[in-house]
Design an enzyme around this catalytic site. Structure first.
Site, short mmCIF file in Angstrom:
data_model
loop_
_atom_site.label_atom_id
_atom_site.label_comp_id
_atom_site.label_asym_id
_atom_site.label_seq_id
_atom_site.Cartn_x
_atom_site.Cartn_y
_atom_site.Cartn_z
N ASP A 6 90.54 -44.36 -15.25
CA ASP A 6 91.69 -44.45 -14.34
C ASP A 6 92.74 -45.29 -15.07
O ASP A 6 92.45 -45.90 -16.10
CB ASP A 6 91.25 -45.15 -13.04
CG ASP A 6 92.40 -45.36 -12.06
OD1 ASP A 6 93.17 -44.41 -11.84
OD2 ASP A 6 92.56 -46.47 -11.53
N GLY A 39 101.70 -43.42 -12.32
CA GLY A 39 102.44 -42.68 -11.29
C GLY A 39 103.83 -42.18 -11.67
O GLY A 39 104.24 -41.11 -11.23
N CYS A 69 91.16 -40.62 -11.01
CA CYS A 69 92.58 -40.91 -10.84
C CYS A 69 93.26 -39.61 -10.41
O CYS A 69 93.15 -38.61 -11.12
CB CYS A 69 93.14 -41.37 -12.19
SG CYS A 69 94.92 -41.58 -12.21
N1 DGL Z 1 94.68 -44.58 -9.41
C1 DGL Z 1 95.68 -43.66 -9.74
C2 DGL Z 1 95.70 -42.41 -8.94
O1 DGL Z 1 94.70 -42.08 -8.35
C3 DGL Z 1 96.80 -44.01 -10.63
C4 DGL Z 1 97.88 -44.78 -10.02
C5 DGL Z 1 98.92 -45.17 -11.02
O2 DGL Z 1 98.56 -45.62 -12.10
O3 DGL Z 1 100.10 -45.00 -10.71
O4 DGL Z 1 96.68 -41.73 -8.86
#
Ligand code: DGL
Length: 248
Positions: A6, A39, A69
């Protein structure tokens, strides 16, 4: 050995569910926190990170990888599947169960910008949400909070409330968590919603799917020698260790 990755600690919310079903396996968890958040990054950037991490996990002996993720799943899983000779399990936004569960007919989705604009998410929404209304919001600042280990208290409540309130005002009674960091904020989400809502985390379903695939592929061979986990991160590992410690 099962690999998970992730952009940070979010994937531990998926690991937590997997471990319940597979308590005797060996795991390697990779937090890419030096490049977090994903993101707002481009698809190419995320694909590049996903490739690098996959090489690392495969060299360590992982025989299956959970892309824990939503943003990386949406951006990179089809490329990973085309380029590497192992199985990848990705995150699915839980629109289908949410559409069945809502009583108001309005489902709220919280996710990153990258997930909400991805074809994978849009296709899922088209397929399963024909009879309900979907309202979406980026969980603005949620990932940063969780990466600092702040999941409750006034700061968390204020941040969560800013993104959640528009969904509640639209009538959403069911909230889909479309980012693996967000389950760590579930209590704050329930507290700040101001009325009864159901929060849906796709991680238990992803864990069940992983078990099915491992059975199919003969990967549950019981040779792992009992539970074991290695934690790696591309940046400072303080939050990773603390968050992992809190899961136990
Ligand atoms: N944990 C992430 C997801 O499921 C990533 C979030 C990020 O880094 O913006 O989208």
């Amino acid at each position: 050995m099962i690999g998970l990755f992730d952009s940070g600690v979010g994937g531990l919310s998926v690991f937590r569910e997997i471990r319940k079903l597979l308590p005797e396996e060996s795991y390697i968890y990779y937090s890419d926190n030096a490049h977090c958040p994903y993101g707002e990054k481009t698809k190419e950037y995320i694909i590049d990170r996903a490739r690098t991490i996959t090489h690392f996990l495969m060299e360590k002996g992982c025989r299956i990888i959970v892309v824990a993720c939503n943003t990386a799943t949406a951006a990179a899983i089809s490329t990973l599947r085309a380029e590497f000779p192992i199985r990848f399990i990705g995150m699915e936004p839980a629109i289908k169960p949410a559409a069945r569960m809502t009583k108001t007919g309005v489902v709220g989705v919280l996710a990153t910008a990258g997930t909400l604009k991805a074809t994978k998410y849009i296709d899922t929404r088209e397929k399963w949400a024909q009879d309900v209304r979907i309202v979406e919001h980026i969980g603005q600042g949620f990932v940063e909070l969780v990466e600092r280990g702040v999941t409750s208290g006034p700061e968390a409540e204020e941040t969560v409330s800013r993104s959640l309130r528009p969904l509640i005002e639209e009538g959403a009674d069911t909230i889909v968590l479309g980012c693996t960091h967000y389950p760590f904020l579930t209590d704050t989400i329930l507290k700040t919603a101001g009325r009864q809502v159901t929060v849906i985390d796709p991680a238990p379903a992803v864990a069940r799917h992983l078990v099915e695939v491992m059975e199919e592929e003969g990967l549950l061979d019981g040779t792992s020698g009992g539970f074991n986990i290695e934690l790696h991160s591309s940046g400072d590992d303080t939050c990773l260790k603390t968050t992992y410690g809190n899961l136990l």
